[in-house]
Scaffold this motif. Sequence first.
Motif, mmCIF file in Angstrom:
data_model
loop_
_atom_site.group_PDB
_atom_site.id
_atom_site.type_symbol
_atom_site.label_atom_id
_atom_site.label_comp_id
_atom_site.label_asym_id
_atom_site.label_seq_id
_atom_site.Cartn_x
_atom_site.Cartn_y
_atom_site.Cartn_z
ATOM 1 N N GLU A 31 0.849 -1.185 0.000
ATOM 2 C CA GLU A 31 0.000 0.000 0.000
ATOM 3 C C GLU A 31 0.892 1.245 0.000
ATOM 4 O O GLU A 31 2.054 1.188 0.413
ATOM 5 C CB GLU A 31 -0.905 -0.004 1.237
ATOM 6 C CG GLU A 31 -1.870 -1.176 1.320
ATOM 7 C CD GLU A 31 -2.975 -1.105 0.287
ATOM 8 O OE1 GLU A 31 -3.175 -0.002 -0.283
ATOM 9 O OE2 GLU A 31 -3.636 -2.132 0.044
ATOM 10 N N THR A 98 4.633 4.765 -3.918
ATOM 11 C CA THR A 98 3.750 3.702 -4.397
ATOM 12 C C THR A 98 4.535 2.699 -5.238
ATOM 13 O O THR A 98 5.717 2.901 -5.551
ATOM 14 C CB THR A 98 2.603 4.294 -5.239
ATOM 15 O OG1 THR A 98 3.144 4.870 -6.439
ATOM 16 C CG2 THR A 98 1.858 5.374 -4.463
ATOM 17 N N ASN A 185 -2.003 -2.267 -6.039
ATOM 18 C CA ASN A 185 -0.795 -2.072 -5.225
ATOM 19 C C ASN A 185 -0.055 -3.398 -5.008
ATOM 20 O O ASN A 185 0.355 -3.723 -3.891
ATOM 21 C CB ASN A 185 -1.149 -1.439 -3.874
ATOM 22 C CG ASN A 185 -1.781 -0.076 -4.018
ATOM 23 O OD1 ASN A 185 -1.282 0.772 -4.747
ATOM 24 N ND2 ASN A 185 -2.888 0.133 -3.332
#
Length: 206
Positions: A31, A98, A185
Amino acid sequence: MITTIYGTKLGMTQLFTEDDKLIPITVIQAEPNTIVQVKTTETDGYEAVQLGFGAIKAKKVNQPMAGHFEKWGVEPVKHLREVRLDSAAEYKSGDTVTVANFADIKKVDVQGTSKGKGFAGVMKRYGFGGGPGGHGAHFHRAPGSVGQCATPSRVFKGLRLPGHMGCETVTVRNLEVVRVDEDQNLILLKGAVPGGKNATVRIRQA
């Protein structure tokens, strides 16, 4: 660009490559990691950013940590980790890291805590051959002779003996990045990584 991210190992599966080869895959869910604190040479003596990840209920955050998050203007997170950089001034609190940062990276190093095996003997822990299986032998899984006689009359340090096995920090290097799923993700890596399911792992560019 920060090329380190923390995530959770979901488990293993397998995929077929374009040339129809079946390869083992480890699925890691990473995440977005929030940059909580920025450390610079002027203020802290070195360049680094503090990454936060993992949801946590507000009532479970103690007062010192609540003040830390409030000072930097970010939401409380469960885990904090630090990543050294050449220049941290270009980042600010609240920015996120990310899996998109790994879209063009081919190889990564993964660090995690290996599975705990408890107290193990030398055959399981170090792969000793053991003694004969039958024919009246009384020596099967024991380590054998370990010390000396009058000189030096002790057991040397570092001898491979029964003891606690696992629960160690392990780094697996140069794992191939097979796929990066930015929508979910996910990072798919070829091969195995340390730890069991739901274990926290660190992924960084090799």
